[in-house]
Design a protein around this motif. Structure first.
Motif, PDB file in Angstrom:
ATOM      1  N   ASP A  31     -35.427  61.596   1.094  1.00  0.00           N
ATOM      2  CA  ASP A  31     -35.804  59.911   0.751  1.00  0.00           C
ATOM      3  C   ASP A  31     -34.822  59.383  -0.251  1.00  0.00           C
ATOM      4  O   ASP A  31     -35.386  58.170  -1.258  1.00  0.00           O
ATOM      5  CB  ASP A  31     -37.202  60.048   0.535  1.00  0.00           C
ATOM      6  CG  ASP A  31     -37.412  60.529  -1.366  1.00  0.00           C
ATOM      7  OD1 ASP A  31     -35.998  61.447  -1.277  1.00  0.00           O
ATOM      8  OD2 ASP A  31     -38.646  61.608  -1.621  1.00  0.00           O
ATOM      9  N   ASN A  33     -35.240  59.621  -3.611  1.00  0.00           N
ATOM     10  CA  ASN A  33     -35.492  59.332  -4.536  1.00  0.00           C
ATOM     11  C   ASN A  33     -35.500  57.679  -5.031  1.00  0.00           C
ATOM     12  O   ASN A  33     -35.458  56.855  -5.999  1.00  0.00           O
ATOM     13  CB  ASN A  33     -34.851  59.606  -6.023  1.00  0.00           C
ATOM     14  CG  ASN A  33     -35.325  59.928  -7.218  1.00  0.00           C
ATOM     15  OD1 ASN A  33     -36.915  59.548  -7.008  1.00  0.00           O
ATOM     16  ND2 ASN A  33     -34.724  59.744  -8.510  1.00  0.00           N
ATOM     17  N   LEU A  34     -35.882  56.923  -3.874  1.00  0.00           N
ATOM     18  CA  LEU A  34     -36.227  55.503  -3.876  1.00  0.00           C
ATOM     19  C   LEU A  34     -37.270  55.106  -4.145  1.00  0.00           C
ATOM     20  O   LEU A  34     -38.231  55.887  -3.674  1.00  0.00           O
ATOM     21  CB  LEU A  34     -36.078  54.602  -2.215  1.00  0.00           C
ATOM     22  CG  LEU A  34     -34.363  55.481  -1.327  1.00  0.00           C
ATOM     23  CD1 LEU A  34     -34.808  54.648  -0.126  1.00  0.00           C
ATOM     24  CD2 LEU A  34     -33.551  53.950  -2.731  1.00  0.00           C
ATOM     25  N   PRO A  35     -37.722  53.980  -4.875  1.00  0.00           N
ATOM     26  CA  PRO A  35     -39.232  53.706  -4.830  1.00  0.00           C
ATOM     27  C   PRO A  35     -39.567  52.907  -3.743  1.00  0.00           C
ATOM     28  O   PRO A  35     -39.493  53.117  -2.802  1.00  0.00           O
ATOM     29  CB  PRO A  35     -38.494  52.318  -5.536  1.00  0.00           C
ATOM     30  CG  PRO A  35     -36.949  51.969  -6.038  1.00  0.00           C
ATOM     31  CD  PRO A  35     -36.451  53.541  -4.764  1.00  0.00           C
ATOM     32  N   SER A  36     -41.075  53.160  -4.377  1.00  0.00           N
ATOM     33  CA  SER A  36     -41.780  53.301  -2.595  1.00  0.00           C
ATOM     34  C   SER A  36     -41.709  52.406  -1.936  1.00  0.00           C
ATOM     35  O   SER A  36     -42.149  52.175  -0.721  1.00  0.00           O
ATOM     36  CB  SER A  36     -43.531  53.998  -3.297  1.00  0.00           C
ATOM     37  OG  SER A  36     -43.596  52.357  -4.633  1.00  0.00           O
ATOM     38  N   SER A 106     -33.852  62.138 -12.051  1.00  0.00           N
ATOM     39  CA  SER A 106     -35.164  61.293 -12.322  1.00  0.00           C
ATOM     40  C   SER A 106     -34.997  60.024 -11.837  1.00  0.00           C
ATOM     41  O   SER A 106     -36.542  59.182 -12.179  1.00  0.00           O
ATOM     42  CB  SER A 106     -35.607  61.698 -13.403  1.00  0.00           C
ATOM     43  OG  SER A 106     -34.685  61.212 -14.629  1.00  0.00           O
ATOM     44  N   PRO A 108     -35.021  56.480 -10.440  1.00  0.00           N
ATOM     45  CA  PRO A 108     -34.809  55.970  -9.069  1.00  0.00           C
ATOM     46  C   PRO A 108     -33.804  54.987  -8.542  1.00  0.00           C
ATOM     47  O   PRO A 108     -32.719  55.030  -9.351  1.00  0.00           O
ATOM     48  CB  PRO A 108     -35.222  53.919  -9.359  1.00  0.00           C
ATOM     49  CG  PRO A 108     -35.844  54.950 -10.969  1.00  0.00           C
ATOM     50  CD  PRO A 108     -35.405  55.564 -11.233  1.00  0.00           C
ATOM     51  N   ALA A 109     -34.040  56.384  -7.544  1.00  0.00           N
ATOM     52  CA  ALA A 109     -32.965  55.695  -6.462  1.00  0.00           C
ATOM     53  C   ALA A 109     -30.887  56.406  -6.563  1.00  0.00           C
ATOM     54  O   ALA A 109     -29.918  56.474  -6.380  1.00  0.00           O
ATOM     55  CB  ALA A 109     -32.202  54.289  -6.557  1.00  0.00           C
TER      56      ALA A 109
END
Length: 154
Positions: A31, A33-36, A106, A108-109
């Protein structure tokens, strides 16, 4: 993307179940660590829909491998792309500096740059591990894929 990565794989999972295939292995995607809001794209929603189908139809034997960038040799229109020339050094560099980059995970992305590539051999060996080991099922991350590959490597 939702149709190709999701619906087509859901059809494959259901057909396999209907024909009595005892295990299903899906190669999905990390994933990153991408934002929703980015994970709601057709590509990721399709992949996650297929994953859900595998895990619901094969609760004790379904396998979802979530590698990041997969490297190895790839043929496109008769030409060989040596993705391993980029992927293998990147994997080694990221492994060497992982103690320094862990705090960044931690953000994002951050995994777009920090998730280590996975060799096609490791993905294949993890799938073989899944075929051979009845206790091997569920979702597997990049590190778990590499560990599973080591368990099979001769």
């Amino acid at each position: 993307m939702r149709k190709i990565n999701g619906e087509a794989n859901v059809v494959a999972v259901n057909a396999a179940k209907e024909y009595g295939i005892p295990k299903f292995i899906l190669i999905s995607v990390h994933d990153y660590n991408l934002p929703s809001f980015l994970l709601s794209s057709g590509y990721f929603t399709g992949k996650r829909k297929a994953e859900s189908e595998v895990l619901s139809k094969y609760p004790g034997s379904g396998i979802v491998l979530r590698p990041g960038f997969i490297y190895g040799k790839r043929r496109v229109d008769g030409f060989e792309l040596p993705l391993d020339l980029v992927g293998e050094p990147a994997e080694k560099i990221l492994k060497a500096v992982e103690n320094f980059t862990k705090p960044l995970s931690s953000l994002p992305a951050s995994d777009l740059l920090l998730a280590p590539p996975v060799s096609v051999d490791d993905v294949a060996l993890a799938a073989i591990n899944g075929l051979k080991d009845d206790d091997f099922f569920g979702i597997f991350t990049i590190d778990q894929i590499k560990e599973a590959a080591e368990n099979v490597r001769v």
